[in-house]
Design a protein around this motif. Structure first.
Motif, short mmCIF file in Angstrom:
data_model
loop_
_atom_site.label_atom_id
_atom_site.label_comp_id
_atom_site.label_asym_id
_atom_site.label_seq_id
_atom_site.Cartn_x
_atom_site.Cartn_y
_atom_site.Cartn_z
N ASP A 98 33.02 44.96 46.14
CA ASP A 98 34.01 44.18 45.38
C ASP A 98 33.70 42.69 45.35
OD1 ASP A 98 34.45 43.85 48.07
OD2 ASP A 98 36.63 43.97 47.94
N ASN A 100 32.34 40.90 43.19
CA ASN A 100 32.62 40.29 41.88
C ASN A 100 34.09 39.92 41.71
OD1 ASN A 100 29.95 40.43 41.02
ND2 ASN A 100 30.20 42.48 40.15
N ASN A 101 34.94 40.40 42.59
CA ASN A 101 36.36 40.05 42.54
C ASN A 101 36.63 38.70 43.19
OD1 ASN A 101 36.85 42.54 41.36
ND2 ASN A 101 37.41 43.53 43.29
N ASP A 103 36.21 34.61 44.13
CA ASP A 103 35.93 33.34 43.47
C ASP A 103 34.43 33.09 43.61
OD1 ASP A 103 35.43 30.53 43.14
OD2 ASP A 103 37.55 30.11 43.48
N TYR A 126 33.95 47.50 51.18
CA TYR A 126 34.77 46.50 50.51
C TYR A 126 35.08 45.34 51.44
CZ TYR A 126 35.62 49.80 46.70
OH TYR A 126 35.47 50.65 45.64
N LEU A 130 40.56 38.96 48.05
CA LEU A 130 41.83 38.40 47.60
C LEU A 130 43.01 38.79 48.49
CD1 LEU A 130 41.43 38.89 43.74
CD2 LEU A 130 40.74 36.95 45.17
#
Length: 215
Positions: A98, A100-101, A103, A126, A130
């Motif tokens: 993850d 790419n999720n 910042d 993972y 966030l």
């Protein structure tokens, strides 16, 4: 000189008796409190000068917000590199499903926190950038920094041994392990890092026999 050292230690013990855990949620902390919180202002200045944060003012730093895992990766990672002089393990593979999720500006810090072996990912790969950082996670990461302690994590809850070590090192006065599940604010994290910095500095001077609570 010994008298000045004693006075400093006494002052330190007094502010540590007002522990970070006093603020239980971000709504407890308001701007008026932080503006007149001398220790927080020192911690914020320390964080800025140590590249832990790029923010100099209370409004920019947003201490009332919960700290996310990606933000914590930067703050704690920079603390590890700049203050604790930790080295990256460049052989360590840190591929997160993850990523790419996150910042984009914090992605390098997430990778660094992994290569520092202080922030891990789940078995499913993972990082959860966030998600809010819990106090349990913060204590676990900081204890890992101290003398490179990687403790037995096959416990219930997983961070039990880190919690016990944190109490032994006087980094927390929490007594109920369940209370560590709550989210941590940015205010609390910068204070926790600042206090750990002071604690580590004192231990390097006085050794493990130095008792901050009873000085």
């Amino acid at each position: 000189m010994k008298f000045l050292t004693l006075i400093f230690s006494l002052i330190l013990s007094l502010f540590l008796l007002h522990p970070v855990e006093a603020a239980t949620t971000s709504t407890v902390i308001n701007k008026n409190e932080t503006e007149y919180d001398a220790e927080f202002l020192q911690a914020l200045q320390f964080g800025f000068e140590s590249w832990i944060t790029k923010f100099k003012t209370i409004d920019e730093f947003k201490p009332y917000d919960n700290v996310t895992r990606e933000q914590a990766a930067k703050m704690i990672g920079q603390f590890a590199l700049e203050i604790m002089n930790k080295k990256l393990d460049e052989t360590k593979l840190c591929n997160f499903i993850d990523i790419n999720n996150a910042d984009y500006s914090l992605v390098p810090h997430i990778i660094k926190s992994c290569k520092l072996t202080i922030m891990k990912w789940g078995a499913d790969g993972y990082f959860l950038p966030l998600e809010n950082l819990s106090k349990a996670q913060a204590i676990t990461v900081i204890i890992r920094l101290f003398n490179n302690w990687l403790m037995d994590e096959w416990t219930t809850p997983r961070y039990r041994n880190y919690f016990e070590k944190a109490k032994e090192l006087w980094l927390t006065k929490e007594t109920q392990i369940e209370s560590l599940e709550r989210s941590l604010t940015r205010y609390e994290l910068i204070l926790l890092l600042y206090r750990f910095y002071v604690k580590n500095d004192l231990l390097s001077k006085y050794g493990n026999t130095f008792d901050m609570w009873n000085t």
